[in-house]
Design a protein around this motif. Sequence first.
Motif, short mmCIF file in Angstrom:
data_model
loop_
_atom_site.label_atom_id
_atom_site.label_comp_id
_atom_site.label_asym_id
_atom_site.label_seq_id
_atom_site.Cartn_x
_atom_site.Cartn_y
_atom_site.Cartn_z
N GLU A 233 0.83 -1.21 0.00
CA GLU A 233 0.00 0.00 0.00
C GLU A 233 0.86 1.26 0.00
O GLU A 233 0.39 2.33 -0.35
N VAL B 169 -9.02 4.75 -6.32
CA VAL B 169 -8.78 3.31 -6.29
C VAL B 169 -8.79 2.77 -7.73
O VAL B 169 -7.94 1.98 -8.13
N PRO C 82 -7.34 6.26 -2.39
CA PRO C 82 -6.80 5.13 -1.61
C PRO C 82 -6.47 5.56 -0.17
O PRO C 82 -6.49 4.75 0.74
N LYS D 205 -6.57 -0.79 2.09
CA LYS D 205 -5.46 -0.33 1.24
C LYS D 205 -4.63 -1.51 0.77
O LYS D 205 -4.23 -1.60 -0.39
#
Length: 270
Positions: free
Chosen positions: A91, A99, A139, A147
């Motif tokens: 992440e 996203v 995100p 994430k």
Amino acid sequence: MSIKIENLYYTYMDGGPFEKTALQDINIEINDGEFVGIIGHTGSGKSTLIQHLNGILKPTKGYVIINNINTQQKNLKELRSQVGIVFQYPEHQLFEETVKKDIAFGLIKQGLSQEEIDKRVIQSLESVGLNESILDKSPFELSGGQKRRVAIAGVIAMMPKILVLDEPTAGLDPIGRDEIFGYIKKLHKDFNMTIILVSHSMEDVARLTDRVIVMNQGSVFMDKPSREVYAEPEALEKIGLSAPQITYLMKRLKKSFPNINENVFTVEEA
Ligand code: ADP
């Protein structure tokens, strides 16, 4: 044969005053659809090894062949579409505004049509238990576990034949961990994906994989079916387990493999 590693040596800063041989004489063959665990102490060469699988690192000596592609070759596009690597804390590499854009990033580079990209974004999100409702979110608005899943979805979206995961559940709580492992197991089963799981957790590796490769000081110390590795006291010692941990693990293993012959557990109870 999906992966063939022969006589692989890798030296960091080769020829320099600080050169460090991280891998030596590695010979591994992995077939399509295997689920293999790689374990070993910190510094034993696990991440150096997996970085050879998509050509990030090139052998100092020996070779790595993935589905007939030699990783020494210059054009790595085909190789990278076949081998997806989820690095530790993936992440940290999320960077797009949404996203959707993050998952689509690699697909755009592959030159796929918009329709195909949209389809794969949704499919890969679903394969890690998320849905379209988060597509337009940043995100950075998501929870830690979400994430992580978005980052994994970005690799899965490429539909690799071989998926390599380096400690994919590090830092997650037990529920998040079980969920992610559940999705990985499903990918393995549904798509016959070859999975390589690098982990410190003996228990996770024992539960999930069919075969375990134990690395020690840059060499393959042991490469065996999972249930056999755990019956070898010296393997357990090499990866630093204490006697109570070994006893605990044996009990858990008997649960995971109820039909296993008790004689394979040669380790004395503490
Ligand atoms: P693991 O993933 O099992 O912790 P690594 O593959 O990261 O092991 O490391 C293997 C060996 O290579 C270690 O001795 C480590 O210090 C060394 N090493 C790893 N990365 C580098 C680097 N970029 N430069 C020099 N030495 C490195």
